[in-house]
Design an enzyme around this catalytic site. Structure first.
Site, PDB file in Angstrom:
ATOM      1  N   GLY A 475      53.853  58.637   3.099  1.00  0.00           N
ATOM      2  CA  GLY A 475      53.899  59.422   1.874  1.00  0.00           C
ATOM      3  C   GLY A 475      53.324  58.642   0.709  1.00  0.00           C
ATOM      4  CD  GLN A 639      53.459  54.009  -3.477  1.00  0.00           C
ATOM      5  OE1 GLN A 639      54.660  54.204  -3.647  1.00  0.00           O
ATOM      6  NE2 GLN A 639      52.999  53.377  -2.440  1.00  0.00           N
ATOM      7  CD  GLU A 706      57.947  46.670  -0.896  1.00  0.00           C
ATOM      8  OE1 GLU A 706      59.085  46.265  -0.665  1.00  0.00           O
ATOM      9  OE2 GLU A 706      56.960  46.394  -0.190  1.00  0.00           O
TER      10      GLU A 706
HETATM   11 MO1  MOS Z   1      59.171  47.666   2.633  1.00  0.00          MO
HETATM   12  S1  MOS Z   1      61.037  47.324   1.914  1.00  0.00           S
HETATM   13  O1  MOS Z   1      58.525  46.166   2.716  1.00  0.00           O
HETATM   14  O2  MOS Z   1      59.053  48.715   3.903  1.00  0.00           O
END
Ligand code: MOS
Length: 740
Positions: A475, A639, A706
């Site tokens: 996704g 994202q 992230e």
């Molecule tokens: Mo991610 S927490 O590195 O899938």
């Protein structure tokens, strides 16, 4: 969600649409749980009601009498199968413990039996009728339990990557510092709740096992299953073409998958298991609780001179899930004396694991809160204070960053947010309705990692372009980024590009995690596409300079053409491809031979606190990221919006409540595990610095998924301080924390 694009910061263009959007909104995308192949049997799990001990007796008679039940599997009748090992210990699983291999119970909710029946209804009805007698042992419920014993990670895991982070003499520099801040921070257990629950469909055909399961690591699942079942990896194919969210929970072999495969083999029929939402809380990995102790020292000129970041992180009794929060906090500023230490606390749970910004979000919450405290102690504007402590070189290794535009993130974000209008004094801003208003800032970083990958690009005479590469579409937009790249190089329509991802039959499938998916898959895809163009031009020498790949193919008279590429991270040896094809993690970063790679972000947040109830709202966030080149503007923006929503959830909503009496989690559903909803989300403005990091790879792309979340929570908490004068150091914030 009310996301505005009326006045977007620089770099935030809308961009091409998602290539998978139409299928998704029409419900045409098939997930593993949608599988309804002929002859399918259905499985249901029976969870342990105790947190530690063993099964003394198990009575499956009543369950077996339910009409449609084919078999009730327990540790007594499933037969021997191997452990798949632990991802962080040379194996393949999110933990080393695989239920049903013995009578042992390692955590509440662990599977003690699995029913397989003709229908889901029969399987679930029968599962509830399995009677289990337990022999219970004392257990450690959580990180703060009186009998919990933190142990130094450097002693438990004596490897360089898990060692203390140490540069200079932080204790001496702290003792000599003119100003010091010292504080402790608490973060709860969190469970990621992807919309798509983990499901497994296992089917055997002539001794070949095909598993359909949403995973970020199809190759790891394949090799882990082969090991568990004692068969050649060539006899296992794993398919995970599209995930409804991964977030780390789907990054490895699940502990139930082999049992489903064993049942399918014995019963001679395909078997499907779909976990329940509550079982997800108890059978999949989660973000462990952590405790942070931060000490900062600054000199009279407002330079940070020393920092000590001590972290206690929860792990399971059977595995050591390593902590690495100071990997980023040691790099946020030019601090010459830094000490980062981690301790692990064994508790009786399934092994915790990776959840979006697993260590970076907690570490940034603690560290960036303390940095804000220091800015206030010094009377410095929090943005100016951060800019004054920026660094060009990595303080830990002395190497340059591959690229670092954190200062631009702060400057660009301040302008878009209107930070210059902020009055530094806490409690100085009020809304028309009497709400207290606070503005906060915080920054984040996340390693720029890269893994090896093989890519094939094939062009057929009908114009179809087929791409096969290692990577998983969760996704996050990987298919869109690949399609845009191939389309650009070949001059082909985006719609003509078909992309095989997450299929061990198409290309080796390295774990897609750690925000390395784009930087891993795109460089070999781009190179293969470029090679294809070179090959096509050689075969069509008379063609014009602007000819598309298809025009060149037709001019050459060939039916099809194909090119390949394989890429690995800088500094990785050739043998790393063996780890890739063997299903083992093979990612590199953040430290490379010539530089250190990180993505960066700055978040600016407005909070409003209702004066009577103290209800906290976040009407406005501006986030500016330095992720290198933006490969797919639309999915990149999405994202960051998602990361901000996660940060709002982490700051104000999410916590998994441990049951201290029986173990396990009390709020194991979406009604009681409180997530932000649309009404909690205001305007999110996203900007990108957009400077390609061509030192890092040919595309110039670092990572984004992230880093987007890192620093959101402290920006919110710093804004709450600005609104109220109260420093809150425990997440999630609760209304009662703000009552006088
Ligand atoms: Mo991610 S927490 O590195 O899938």
């Amino acid at each position: 969600m009310a996301t505005t694009t009326s006045n977007p910061p620089r770099g935030a263009r809308s961009g091409a649409e998602r290539v998978d959007a139409h299928d998704k909104v029409r419900g045409a995308t098939r997930y593993a749980a949608d599988d309804a192949r002929a002859g399918l049997l259905h499985a249901a799990l029976v969870p342990s009601r105790i947190a530690r001990g063993s099964v003394a007796r198990i009575d499956t008679g009543a369950a077996e009498r339910v009409r449609g039940v084919r078999k009730v599997y327990t540790h007594q009748n499933i037969g021997a199968f191997e452990s798949g090992g632990f991802l962080m210990g040379g194996g393949f699983g999110f933990q080393s413990f695989y239920p049903l291999r013995s009578a042992q119970i390692a955590y509440r909710g662990q599977t003690v039996a699995m029913v397989v029946a003709d229908t889901l209804e029969a399987a679930r009805e029968a599962a509830a009728l399995v009677e289990v007698r337990y022999e219970a042992q004392p257990f450690v419920a959580g990180i703060d339990a009186p009998d919990a014993q933190p142990q130094a990670q450097s002693a438990l895991l004596p490897q360089p990557m898990f060692a203390d982070r140490r540069v200079g003499d932080a204790e001496a520099a702290l003792a000599a510092a003119a100003f010091t801040v010292e504080a402790r921070y608490e973060l709860p257990i969190q469970h990621q709740n992807p919309m798509e629950i983990i499901a497994t469909v296992a089917e055997w055909n002539e001794g070949v096992l095909t598993v359909r399961e949403p995973t970020q690591n199809a190759e790891g699942v394949r090799h882990g299953l082969a090991k568990q079942l004692g068969i050649e990896p060539a006899r296992v194919r794993v398919l995970s073409p599209t995930l409804g969210g991964g977030f780390g929970q789907k990054n490895s072999l699940q502990s139930h998958t082999a049992a489903v495969a064993i049942a399918a083999r014995e019963l001679g029929r395909p078997v499907k298991l779909v976990l329940t939402r509550a079982q997800l809380f108890h059978n999949a990995s989660f973000r462990p609780a952590s405790r942070h102790h931060v000490r900062l020292g600054a000199d009279r000129e407002g330079r940070l001179v020393a920092a000590v970041h001590d972290i206690d992180q929860q792990t399971s009794r059977h595995d050591l899930f390593p902590s690495s929060g100071s990997e980023i906090t040691s790099r946020l500023y030019g601090v010459k004396h830094f000490l980062g230490r981690d301790r692990l606390v064994r508790t009786d749970v399934q092994t915790p694991g990776y959840m979006r910004a697993p260590f970076e979000h907690p570490a940034a919450f603690a560290f960036e809160s303390a940095v804000d405290e220091m800015a206030y102690l010094l009377g410095r504007d929090p943005v100016a204070f951060r800019l004054a402590n920026d660094t060009a070189a990595d303080p830990l290794t002395g190497k340059p960053f591959s690229s670092r535009h954190l200062a631009e993130c702060l400057v660009q974000g301040s302008e878009a947010f209107g930070w210059a209008r902020r009055d530094m004094a806490p409690g100085s801003m009020r809304a028309a309705d009497g709400s207290r208003v606070g503005w906060g800032v915080a920054v984040g970083a996340y390693k720029a990692a890269m893994a090896p990958a093989f890519a094939t690009v094939r062009l057929a005479g009908d114009g179809r372009v087929r791409v096969a590469v290692g990577g998983h579409e969760m996704g996050q937009g990987m298919r869109t980024a690949i399609a845009l790249t191939v389309s650009r190089v070949l001059g082909a329509p985006v719609a003509a590009v078909e992309i095989a991802l997450g299929d061990t039959g198409a290309a080796p499938q390295h774990l897609t995690a750690g925000s390395w998916g784009t930087a891993t898959a795109l460089p070999p895809v781009q190179e293969a596409a470029q090679r294809l163009m070179e090959d096509l031009r050689t075969h069509a020498p008379g063609a014009g300079a602007n000819a598309t790949a298809l025009e060149l193919l037709r001019a050459s008279g060939r039916a099809q053409a194909e090119a390949e590429s394989r890429r690995r991270a800088p500094g990785q040896p050739e043998q790393v491809y063996g780890r890739l094809t063997g299903g083992l993690p093979a990612a590199a970063g953040p430290v490379y031979p010539d530089y250190v790679g990180f993505s960066f972000i700055a978040h600016f947040v407005e909070v409003r606190i209702e004066p009577t109830t103290r209800r906290i709202r976040v009407p406005r966030v501006v986030s500016v990221a330095d992720c290198g080149a933006v490969a797919s503007p639309r999915t990149a923006r999405s994202q960051v919006e998602g990361g901000v929503v996660w940060g709002i959830g982490a700051a104000l909503r999410e916590a998994s409540e441990v049951d201290p009496r029986h173990g396990g989690f009390l709020n194991a559903d979406l009604a009681e595990y409180v997530l932000p909803v649309a009404a909690d989300i205001g305007r999110i403005e996203v900007g990108f610095v957009g400077k390609p990091d061509t030192r890092f790879n040919a595309l110039g792309a670092k990572g984004l998924g992230e880093v987007a979340m890192v620093g959101v929570a402290p920006a919110i908490v710093n804004a709450v301080f600005h609104a109220t004068g109260k420093r809150l150091r425990r997440l999630p914030l609760r209304l009662e924390d703000l009552l006088d």
